[in-house]
Design an enzyme around this catalytic site. Structure first.
Site, PDB file in Angstrom:
ATOM      1  N   GLY A 159       0.433  -1.512  -0.069  1.00  0.00           N
ATOM      2  CA  GLY A 159       0.088   0.006  -0.008  1.00  0.00           C
ATOM      3  C   GLY A 159       0.215   1.384  -0.029  1.00  0.00           C
ATOM      4  O   GLY A 159       2.189   1.361  -0.136  1.00  0.00           O
ATOM      5  N   ASP A 193      -3.114 -13.820   3.766  1.00  0.00           N
ATOM      6  CA  ASP A 193      -4.732 -12.825   3.910  1.00  0.00           C
ATOM      7  C   ASP A 193      -5.110 -12.496   5.348  1.00  0.00           C
ATOM      8  O   ASP A 193      -5.228 -13.832   5.854  1.00  0.00           O
ATOM      9  CB  ASP A 193      -5.479 -13.514   3.081  1.00  0.00           C
ATOM     10  CG  ASP A 193      -7.221 -13.325   2.843  1.00  0.00           C
ATOM     11  OD1 ASP A 193      -7.070 -11.958   3.544  1.00  0.00           O
ATOM     12  OD2 ASP A 193      -7.222 -13.027   1.749  1.00  0.00           O
ATOM     13  N   THR A 235      -9.671   1.536   2.504  1.00  0.00           N
ATOM     14  CA  THR A 235      -9.442   2.012   2.904  1.00  0.00           C
ATOM     15  C   THR A 235     -10.113   2.696   1.751  1.00  0.00           C
ATOM     16  O   THR A 235     -10.273   4.297   2.088  1.00  0.00           O
ATOM     17  CB  THR A 235      -7.652   3.243   2.303  1.00  0.00           C
ATOM     18  OG1 THR A 235      -6.842   2.866   1.230  1.00  0.00           O
ATOM     19  CG2 THR A 235      -7.228   1.667   3.703  1.00  0.00           C
ATOM     20  N   TYR A 256     -15.584   3.323   6.644  1.00  0.00           N
ATOM     21  CA  TYR A 256     -14.249   3.385   7.500  1.00  0.00           C
ATOM     22  C   TYR A 256     -13.642   3.581   9.096  1.00  0.00           C
ATOM     23  O   TYR A 256     -13.028   3.000   8.850  1.00  0.00           O
ATOM     24  CB  TYR A 256     -13.672   4.230   6.256  1.00  0.00           C
ATOM     25  CG  TYR A 256     -12.454   4.020   6.193  1.00  0.00           C
ATOM     26  CD1 TYR A 256     -11.262   3.014   6.390  1.00  0.00           C
ATOM     27  CD2 TYR A 256     -11.675   5.624   7.200  1.00  0.00           C
ATOM     28  CE1 TYR A 256     -10.246   3.336   6.488  1.00  0.00           C
ATOM     29  CE2 TYR A 256     -10.003   5.585   6.849  1.00  0.00           C
ATOM     30  CZ  TYR A 256      -9.667   4.068   6.880  1.00  0.00           C
ATOM     31  OH  TYR A 256      -8.498   4.220   6.946  1.00  0.00           O
ATOM     32  N   LYS A 293     -12.304   0.842  11.681  1.00  0.00           N
ATOM     33  CA  LYS A 293     -10.960   1.405  12.167  1.00  0.00           C
ATOM     34  C   LYS A 293     -10.989   1.246  13.459  1.00  0.00           C
ATOM     35  O   LYS A 293     -10.001   1.123  14.570  1.00  0.00           O
ATOM     36  CB  LYS A 293     -10.058   2.729  11.707  1.00  0.00           C
ATOM     37  CG  LYS A 293     -10.233   3.035  10.127  1.00  0.00           C
ATOM     38  CD  LYS A 293      -8.847   1.093   9.203  1.00  0.00           C
ATOM     39  CE  LYS A 293      -7.671   2.046  10.204  1.00  0.00           C
ATOM     40  NZ  LYS A 293      -6.498   0.938  10.548  1.00  0.00           N
TER      41      LYS A 293
HETATM   42  N1  LIG Z   1      -4.417   7.282   3.464  1.00  0.00           N
HETATM   43  C1  LIG Z   1      -4.485   7.839   4.252  1.00  0.00           C
HETATM   44  O1  LIG Z   1      -4.673   9.006   4.496  1.00  0.00           O
HETATM   45  C2  LIG Z   1      -4.588   6.704   6.153  1.00  0.00           C
HETATM   46  C3  LIG Z   1      -5.072   7.843   6.811  1.00  0.00           C
HETATM   47  C4  LIG Z   1      -5.641   6.950   7.635  1.00  0.00           C
HETATM   48  C5  LIG Z   1      -4.993   5.806   8.546  1.00  0.00           C
HETATM   49  N2  LIG Z   1      -4.533   4.870   7.062  1.00  0.00           N
HETATM   50  C6  LIG Z   1      -4.125   3.317   7.107  1.00  0.00           C
HETATM   51  O2  LIG Z   1      -2.741   3.408   7.312  1.00  0.00           O
HETATM   52  C7  LIG Z   1      -3.098   2.056   6.677  1.00  0.00           C
HETATM   53  C8  LIG Z   1      -2.369   2.139   5.307  1.00  0.00           C
HETATM   54  O3  LIG Z   1      -3.064   3.049   4.568  1.00  0.00           O
HETATM   55  P1  LIG Z   1      -2.813   2.765   2.914  1.00  0.00           P
HETATM   56  O4  LIG Z   1      -3.599   4.256   2.776  1.00  0.00           O
HETATM   57  O5  LIG Z   1      -1.096   2.929   2.918  1.00  0.00           O
HETATM   58  O6  LIG Z   1      -3.399   1.592   2.382  1.00  0.00           O
HETATM   59  P2  LIG Z   1      -3.487   1.533   0.878  1.00  0.00           P
HETATM   60  O7  LIG Z   1      -2.965   2.114  -0.014  1.00  0.00           O
HETATM   61  O8  LIG Z   1      -4.875   1.252  -0.125  1.00  0.00           O
HETATM   62  O9  LIG Z   1      -3.312  -0.045   0.550  1.00  0.00           O
HETATM   63  C9  LIG Z   1      -3.675  -1.328   1.813  1.00  0.00           C
HETATM   64  C10 LIG Z   1      -2.956  -2.374   1.994  1.00  0.00           C
HETATM   65  O10 LIG Z   1      -3.785  -3.156   3.064  1.00  0.00           O
HETATM   66  C11 LIG Z   1      -3.963  -4.511   2.098  1.00  0.00           C
HETATM   67  N3  LIG Z   1      -4.623  -5.714   2.240  1.00  0.00           N
HETATM   68  C12 LIG Z   1      -5.504  -5.163   2.013  1.00  0.00           C
HETATM   69  N4  LIG Z   1      -6.599  -6.084   2.408  1.00  0.00           N
HETATM   70  C13 LIG Z   1      -6.056  -7.300   2.720  1.00  0.00           C
HETATM   71  C14 LIG Z   1      -5.981  -8.274   3.306  1.00  0.00           C
HETATM   72  N5  LIG Z   1      -7.374  -9.376   3.331  1.00  0.00           N
HETATM   73  N6  LIG Z   1      -4.654  -8.952   3.849  1.00  0.00           N
HETATM   74  C15 LIG Z   1      -3.435  -8.621   4.302  1.00  0.00           C
HETATM   75  N7  LIG Z   1      -3.584  -7.011   3.436  1.00  0.00           N
HETATM   76  C16 LIG Z   1      -4.396  -6.729   2.744  1.00  0.00           C
HETATM   77  C17 LIG Z   1      -2.944  -4.189   0.400  1.00  0.00           C
HETATM   78  O11 LIG Z   1      -2.566  -5.318  -0.009  1.00  0.00           O
HETATM   79  P3  LIG Z   1      -3.069  -5.822  -1.551  1.00  0.00           P
HETATM   80  O12 LIG Z   1      -2.685  -4.579  -2.591  1.00  0.00           O
HETATM   81  O13 LIG Z   1      -2.786  -7.152  -1.625  1.00  0.00           O
HETATM   82  O14 LIG Z   1      -4.322  -5.704  -1.570  1.00  0.00           O
HETATM   83  C18 LIG Z   1      -1.991  -3.320   0.218  1.00  0.00           C
HETATM   84  O15 LIG Z   1      -1.044  -3.512   0.889  1.00  0.00           O
HETATM   85  C19 LIG Z   1      -4.482   1.684   6.652  1.00  0.00           C
HETATM   86  O16 LIG Z   1      -4.566   0.389   7.746  1.00  0.00           O
HETATM   87  C20 LIG Z   1      -5.432   2.706   6.670  1.00  0.00           C
HETATM   88  O17 LIG Z   1      -6.698   2.833   7.487  1.00  0.00           O
HETATM   89  C21 LIG Z   1      -4.148   5.633   6.714  1.00  0.00           C
END
Ligand SMILES: NC(=O)c1ccc[n+]([C@@H]2O[C@H](COP(=O)([O-])OP(=O)(O)OC[C@H]3O[C@@H](n4cnc5c(N)ncnc54)[C@H](OP(=O)(O)O)[C@@H]3O)[C@@H](O)[C@H]2O)c1
Length: 232
Positions: free
Chosen positions: A10, A32, A58, A120, A124
Site C-alpha cells: 500500500g 491474507d 481504505t 471506514y 478502524k
Molecule cells: N491513506 C490515509 O490517508 C490513511 C490515513 C489514516 C490511516 N490510514 C491507515 O493506514 C494504513 C495504510 O493505509 P494506505 O493508504 O497505505 O492503504 P492502501 O494504499 O489502500 O493499502 C492497503 C493495503 O492493505 C492490504 N490489504 C487489503 N486487504 C488485505 C487482506 N485481506 N490481507 C492482507 N492485506 C490486505 C493491501 O494489499 P493488496 O494490495 O494486496 O490488496 C495493501 O497493501 C491503513 O490501515 C489505513 O486505514 C490511512
C-alpha cells in the site's frame, strides 16, 4: 528487531519498506489477514518481535459499495492479527485514522471523545478495540497522502494534520520502535487541505467544502503534544 508488516504493497507500506528494507512484508495472497488460521500459523512461524499492521480497505467508495469486505478486512482481519499476538511478547502497532475523532473542532488529543463519521472510521475504531487486548500495543491515529497532490482542487475550509506519506512514514517507524504504548497522534501542522496540497502542487485550485460531511469532517486536526514529547 524482526518486524512483520501488513499492507506492505500500500501507500504507507511501500514507504515504510523504503525506509527499512529488512521488514518481513508478505503480500495479501501469502498472508491474507481474513484467514485466522493462516495468520496464526504465519505469525508463529515467522516469530516477529513487532507486527506493524497497516493492511486495510481504505477507499470510502469501495467500503460503501461493499461494506462486508471492509468488515472482514478491517475488523475481523485486525481481530485475527491481535489474537495471534495474545500469549506472546509480540508488540502490535496499528495504523488508525484521525477520522475516529468527531471532526468538528480539531486539535484532538488522544484522550478526547471519539465519534467516527463514516463506516471506514468505525471499522478502524473496531480494529483499535481488538488491538487493545494485546498488552504491548500502540495505536497510531494519523492522516497522510501520496507524495504529490494530483487532484485539480483542494478544500480551503477543511482542516487537518494530514501530511505527505514520506514525512509520516518515518514518524510511524520511529514510534513503532519507541517505548510508547496506548494511543499516539501523528501528523503535520494544522492546515487546510488547500495549503497542504499547494505545498507540492502550485497549480491546485482552492475549492469550498461548505460544511462538514460524513466523508469530509471539517476539522480533524490533531494535538501532537504526546508525539512531540517523544520526538525530543
Ligand atoms: N491513506 C490515509 O490517508 C490513511 C490515513 C489514516 C490511516 N490510514 C491507515 O493506514 C494504513 C495504510 O493505509 P494506505 O493508504 O497505505 O492503504 P492502501 O494504499 O489502500 O493499502 C492497503 C493495503 O492493505 C492490504 N490489504 C487489503 N486487504 C488485505 C487482506 N485481506 N490481507 C492482507 N492485506 C490486505 C493491501 O494489499 P493488496 O494490495 O494486496 O490488496 C495493501 O497493501 C491503513 O490501515 C489505513 O486505514 C490511512
Amino acid at each position: 528487531m524482526r518486524i512483520l508488516l501488513t499492507g506492505g504493497s500500500g501507500l504507507l507500506g511501500t514507504e515504510l519498506q523504503r525506509l527499512s528494507s529488512g521488514m518481513l512484508a508478505p503480500g495479501s495472497r501469502e498472508f491474507d489477514i481474513r484467514d485466522a488460521a493462516g495468520v496464526e500459523s504465519f505469525v508463529a512461524d515467522s516469530a516477529p518481535d513487532l507486527i506493524l499492521h497497516a493492511a486495510a480497505v481504505t477507499n470510502n467508495r469501495d467500503i460503501e459499495a461493499d461494506p462486508a469486505a471492509a468488515l472482514d478486512v478491517n475488523i475481523k482481519g485486525t481481530v485475527n492479527i491481535a489474537k495471534a499476538c495474545l500469549g506472546t511478547s509480540i508488540r502490535l502497532v496499528y495504523v488508525s485514522t484521525d477520522y475516529v475523532y468527531k471532526g468538528d473542532r480539531g486539535n484532538y488529543s488522544e484522550t478526547d471523545e471519539i465519534l467516527p463519521s463514516n463506516l471506514y472510521a468505525w471499522t478502524k475504531l473496531a480494529g483499535e478495540a481488538a488491538v487493545r487486548a494485546v498488552s504491548d500495543h500502540l495505536i497510531i491515529r494519523t492522516s497522510f497522502g501520496a507524495t504529490r497532490f494530483d487532484y485539480p482542487g483542494a478544500f480551503s475550509d477543511k482542516w487537518s494534520s494530514k501530511d505527505y506519506v514520506d514525512r509520516i512514514a518515518p514518524k510511524i517507524l520511529k514510534a513503532a520502535t519507541a517505548p510508547v504504548n496506548g494511543v499516539l497522534n501523528i501528523g503535520g501542522p494544522r492546515r487546510t487541505i488547500y495549503d497542504y496540497a499547494a505545498e507540492r502542487n502550485p497549480d491546485v485550485k482552492s475549492i469550498a467544502l461548505g460544511g462538514s460531511s460524513p466523508d469530509s469532517p471539517a476539522d480533524t486536526s490533531l494535538n501532537l503534544d504526546r508525539w512531540e514529547s517523544l520526538d525530543d
